[in-house]
Design a protein around this motif. Structure first.
Motif, short mmCIF file in Angstrom:
data_model
loop_
_atom_site.label_atom_id
_atom_site.label_comp_id
_atom_site.label_asym_id
_atom_site.label_seq_id
_atom_site.Cartn_x
_atom_site.Cartn_y
_atom_site.Cartn_z
N ILE A 1 0.78 -1.24 0.00
CA ILE A 1 0.00 0.00 0.00
C ILE A 1 0.81 1.29 0.00
CG2 ILE A 1 -1.99 -1.11 1.07
CD1 ILE A 1 -1.13 0.22 3.70
N ILE A 2 2.11 1.24 0.05
CA ILE A 2 2.91 2.47 0.03
C ILE A 2 2.89 3.07 -1.37
CG2 ILE A 2 5.07 1.23 -0.46
CD1 ILE A 2 6.52 3.31 1.30
N SER A 3 2.79 4.39 -1.44
CA SER A 3 2.81 5.03 -2.76
C SER A 3 4.23 5.02 -3.30
CB SER A 3 2.28 6.46 -2.66
OG SER A 3 3.25 7.31 -2.07
N ARG A 4 4.36 5.10 -4.61
CA ARG A 4 5.67 5.12 -5.25
C ARG A 4 6.46 6.36 -4.82
NH1 ARG A 4 5.86 1.20 -9.17
NH2 ARG A 4 7.50 2.17 -10.41
N LYS A 5 5.76 7.47 -4.66
CA LYS A 5 6.40 8.72 -4.25
C LYS A 5 7.01 8.59 -2.85
CE LYS A 5 5.39 13.59 -3.37
NZ LYS A 5 5.12 13.92 -2.00
N ILE A 6 6.24 8.08 -1.91
CA ILE A 6 6.73 7.92 -0.53
C ILE A 6 7.86 6.90 -0.48
CG2 ILE A 6 6.10 7.16 1.81
CD1 ILE A 6 5.02 9.93 1.06
N LEU A 7 7.72 5.80 -1.22
CA LEU A 7 8.79 4.80 -1.25
C LEU A 7 10.08 5.42 -1.77
CD1 LEU A 7 9.88 1.95 -0.90
CD2 LEU A 7 8.89 1.37 -3.13
N THR A 8 9.99 6.20 -2.83
CA THR A 8 11.17 6.87 -3.38
C THR A 8 11.81 7.79 -2.34
OG1 THR A 8 10.28 6.77 -5.62
CG2 THR A 8 11.98 8.43 -5.20
N GLU A 9 10.99 8.58 -1.64
CA GLU A 9 11.51 9.49 -0.61
C GLU A 9 12.19 8.73 0.52
OE1 GLU A 9 8.10 11.72 0.68
OE2 GLU A 9 8.00 12.88 -1.18
N GLN A 10 11.56 7.65 0.98
CA GLN A 10 12.12 6.88 2.08
C GLN A 10 13.41 6.18 1.67
OE1 GLN A 10 10.15 6.62 5.46
NE2 GLN A 10 10.01 8.52 4.31
N LEU A 11 13.46 5.66 0.44
CA LEU A 11 14.68 5.04 -0.05
C LEU A 11 15.82 6.05 -0.11
CD1 LEU A 11 13.21 2.76 -2.85
CD2 LEU A 11 14.39 1.97 -0.80
N ARG A 12 15.53 7.27 -0.57
CA ARG A 12 16.55 8.32 -0.63
C ARG A 12 17.08 8.64 0.77
NH1 ARG A 12 13.42 11.74 -4.62
NH2 ARG A 12 14.18 10.96 -6.59
N GLU A 13 16.17 8.77 1.72
CA GLU A 13 16.60 9.09 3.09
C GLU A 13 17.44 7.97 3.68
OE1 GLU A 13 13.24 10.24 5.48
OE2 GLU A 13 12.66 11.83 4.07
N LEU A 14 17.04 6.73 3.45
CA LEU A 14 17.83 5.59 3.95
C LEU A 14 19.20 5.54 3.28
CD1 LEU A 14 15.02 2.90 4.12
CD2 LEU A 14 16.34 3.77 6.06
N GLN A 15 19.25 5.92 2.02
CA GLN A 15 20.53 5.98 1.32
C GLN A 15 21.41 7.10 1.91
OE1 GLN A 15 20.12 6.59 -2.89
NE2 GLN A 15 22.30 6.34 -3.28
#
Length: 108
Positions: A48-62
């Motif tokens: 259920i996560i949106s692609r936009k939020i997933l992208t943001e969270q992946l960037r922050e984790l990176q």
């Protein structure tokens, strides 16, 4: 009051939660696990996560050094995410949290 804020920023728990304490970051880390995953696979597994939020969270984790992003020069372009050594150290902690949940909520 200013001293309380300063102390809070030096608190290890506060810093930890700032790094992995969002709704999605622990789930992303757990989903990537021990093998590299493509964006679409991570998104599909999480549901259920949106692609936009997933992208943001992946960037922050990176940015925090928890995951690595590897882009392959292929057509079509391919990108894989994997845990860094720092990120791998979180897996046993997340597994303990999962075990705790199963112990206290076995019927869910």
């Amino acid at each position: 009051m200013a001293n309380e804020i300063f102390i809070c920023h030096n608190c290890p728990m506060t810093r930890t939660m700032a790094t992995i304490g969002t709704k999605w970051k622990p789930i992303i880390i757990y989903t990537i696990g021990r093998k590299p995953q493509r964006f679409g696979v991570i998104h599909a597994k999480m549901g259920i996560i949106s692609r936009k939020i997933l992208t943001e969270q992946l960037r922050e984790l990176q940015e925090d050094g928890i995951i690595e992003r590897e882009a392959f020069k292929e057509l079509p372009p391919r990108v894989e995410y994997s845990l860094t050594e720092k990120g791998m150290e979180l897996l046993p902690i997340l597994n303990m949290l999962t075990d705790w949940n199963l112990k206290h909520h076995p019927n869910l």
